[in-house]
Motif scaffolding. Structure first.
Motif, short mmCIF file in Angstrom:
data_model
loop_
_atom_site.label_atom_id
_atom_site.label_comp_id
_atom_site.label_asym_id
_atom_site.label_seq_id
_atom_site.Cartn_x
_atom_site.Cartn_y
_atom_site.Cartn_z
N ARG A 154 0.84 -1.18 0.03
CA ARG A 154 -0.03 -0.05 0.21
C ARG A 154 0.75 1.30 -0.07
O ARG A 154 0.42 2.28 -0.79
CB ARG A 154 -1.03 0.01 1.11
CG ARG A 154 -2.03 -0.94 1.17
CD ARG A 154 -2.92 -1.01 2.43
NE ARG A 154 -3.98 -2.04 1.96
CZ ARG A 154 -4.93 -2.28 2.90
NH1 ARG A 154 -5.21 -1.37 3.74
NH2 ARG A 154 -6.04 -3.35 2.59
N TYR A 157 -3.79 3.13 -12.82
CA TYR A 157 -3.94 2.10 -11.78
C TYR A 157 -3.34 0.72 -12.41
O TYR A 157 -2.87 -0.13 -11.79
CB TYR A 157 -5.58 1.89 -11.59
CG TYR A 157 -6.31 2.75 -10.62
CD1 TYR A 157 -5.50 3.88 -10.19
CD2 TYR A 157 -7.28 2.56 -10.19
CE1 TYR A 157 -6.06 4.85 -9.52
CE2 TYR A 157 -8.07 3.24 -9.41
CZ TYR A 157 -7.39 4.51 -8.93
OH TYR A 157 -7.96 5.39 -8.08
N THR A 177 -8.49 -3.01 -7.03
CA THR A 177 -9.34 -2.91 -5.89
C THR A 177 -8.64 -2.26 -4.71
O THR A 177 -9.10 -1.17 -4.25
CB THR A 177 -10.16 -3.88 -5.40
OG1 THR A 177 -11.09 -4.46 -6.59
CG2 THR A 177 -11.03 -3.70 -4.16
N THR A 178 -7.41 -2.59 -4.40
CA THR A 178 -6.53 -1.95 -3.26
C THR A 178 -6.05 -0.70 -3.96
O THR A 178 -6.25 0.24 -2.96
CB THR A 178 -5.71 -3.02 -3.07
OG1 THR A 178 -6.21 -4.37 -2.38
CG2 THR A 178 -4.89 -2.69 -2.04
N GLY A 236 -7.52 1.54 -5.79
CA GLY A 236 -8.57 2.40 -5.79
C GLY A 236 -8.65 2.67 -4.29
O GLY A 236 -9.00 4.01 -4.04
N ARG A 237 -8.74 1.67 -3.48
CA ARG A 237 -8.96 2.01 -1.93
C ARG A 237 -7.97 2.97 -1.38
O ARG A 237 -8.15 3.88 -0.81
CB ARG A 237 -8.95 1.00 -0.95
CG ARG A 237 -9.16 1.04 0.36
CD ARG A 237 -9.50 -0.40 1.11
NE ARG A 237 -10.19 -1.20 0.01
CZ ARG A 237 -9.75 -2.53 -0.23
NH1 ARG A 237 -8.67 -3.00 0.08
NH2 ARG A 237 -10.77 -3.25 -0.60
N ALA A 286 -5.94 5.04 -3.11
CA ALA A 286 -6.21 6.37 -3.80
C ALA A 286 -7.41 7.12 -3.29
O ALA A 286 -7.11 8.47 -2.89
CB ALA A 286 -6.58 6.04 -5.43
N ARG A 287 -8.17 6.49 -2.82
CA ARG A 287 -9.62 7.17 -2.19
C ARG A 287 -8.99 7.74 -0.84
O ARG A 287 -9.33 8.80 -0.40
CB ARG A 287 -10.76 6.19 -1.99
CG ARG A 287 -11.99 6.66 -1.30
CD ARG A 287 -13.22 5.68 -1.47
NE ARG A 287 -12.89 4.37 -0.78
CZ ARG A 287 -12.75 3.26 -1.49
NH1 ARG A 287 -12.59 3.25 -2.94
NH2 ARG A 287 -12.74 2.17 -0.78
N TYR A 288 -8.41 6.72 -0.12
CA TYR A 288 -7.80 7.50 1.24
C TYR A 288 -6.79 8.44 1.03
O TYR A 288 -6.54 9.30 1.86
CB TYR A 288 -7.31 6.25 2.11
CG TYR A 288 -8.38 5.59 2.84
CD1 TYR A 288 -8.89 6.29 4.15
CD2 TYR A 288 -8.93 4.55 2.38
CE1 TYR A 288 -9.94 5.50 4.71
CE2 TYR A 288 -10.20 3.89 2.96
CZ TYR A 288 -10.51 4.44 4.35
OH TYR A 288 -11.60 3.79 4.96
N LEU A 330 -6.76 10.76 -1.22
CA LEU A 330 -7.70 11.77 -1.57
C LEU A 330 -8.58 12.27 -0.47
O LEU A 330 -8.53 13.70 -0.22
CB LEU A 330 -8.32 11.85 -3.00
CG LEU A 330 -7.42 11.68 -3.87
CD1 LEU A 330 -8.40 11.30 -5.49
CD2 LEU A 330 -6.54 12.73 -4.35
N ASN A 331 -9.34 11.33 0.09
CA ASN A 331 -10.39 11.87 1.13
C ASN A 331 -10.18 11.15 2.44
O ASN A 331 -11.35 11.05 3.18
CB ASN A 331 -11.65 11.34 0.62
CG ASN A 331 -11.79 12.14 -0.93
OD1 ASN A 331 -11.75 13.25 -0.80
ND2 ASN A 331 -12.24 11.28 -1.92
N GLY A 332 -9.06 10.64 2.84
CA GLY A 332 -8.95 10.04 4.08
C GLY A 332 -8.59 11.02 4.98
O GLY A 332 -8.84 12.01 5.31
#
Length: 115
Positions: free
Chosen positions: A51, A64, A76-77, A79-80, A82-84, A86-88
């Motif tokens: 990660r 990706y 999938t990981t 993307g997860r 990336a999400r955190y 940006l928005n974690g």
């Protein structure tokens, strides 16, 4: 998250705080390596390292699918992460910035910060 015992939210927060406090006592990469090898299974440690590698590649703008090709980490990981990123909670960004800022202060062979 694994439910293995009944803890109150306060107890969970205290346990988490104790863990993070223990991590903060470590003074070198070697000490961190020893601690995390004791704390985590090899698979857990590899997942954490994967990660963290994904964070750097995402910050470089690597797509990706290319990250997946380079690291073997699932899309999938990725993307997860990336999400955190940006928005974690800001932890990935903070650590990446500090790593970048401290690169010139670290001796290449020990990982220790020079005085």
């Amino acid at each position: 998250m694994k439910e293995h015992r009944a803890l109150t939210p306060r107890q969970e927060a205290l346990a988490e705080r104790a863990l993070f406090g223990a991590i903060l006592t470590l003074r070198s990469i070697e000490e961190c390596r020893a601690f995390f090898r004791d704390l985590c299974t090899p698979a857990e440690l590899q997942a954490l390292a994967d990660r963290w590698a994904v964070v750097a590649l995402l910050q470089q703008g690597v797509p990706y699918r290319e990250i997946h090709k380079q690291t073997g980490v699932s899309v999938t990981t990725i993307g997860r992460v990336a999400r955190y990123l940006l928005n974690g909670n800001g932890g990935y960004t903070l650590a990446a910035e500090r790593m970048k800022d401290s690169t010139d202060l670290r001796s290449p062979d020990s990982g220790r910060v020079r005085p």
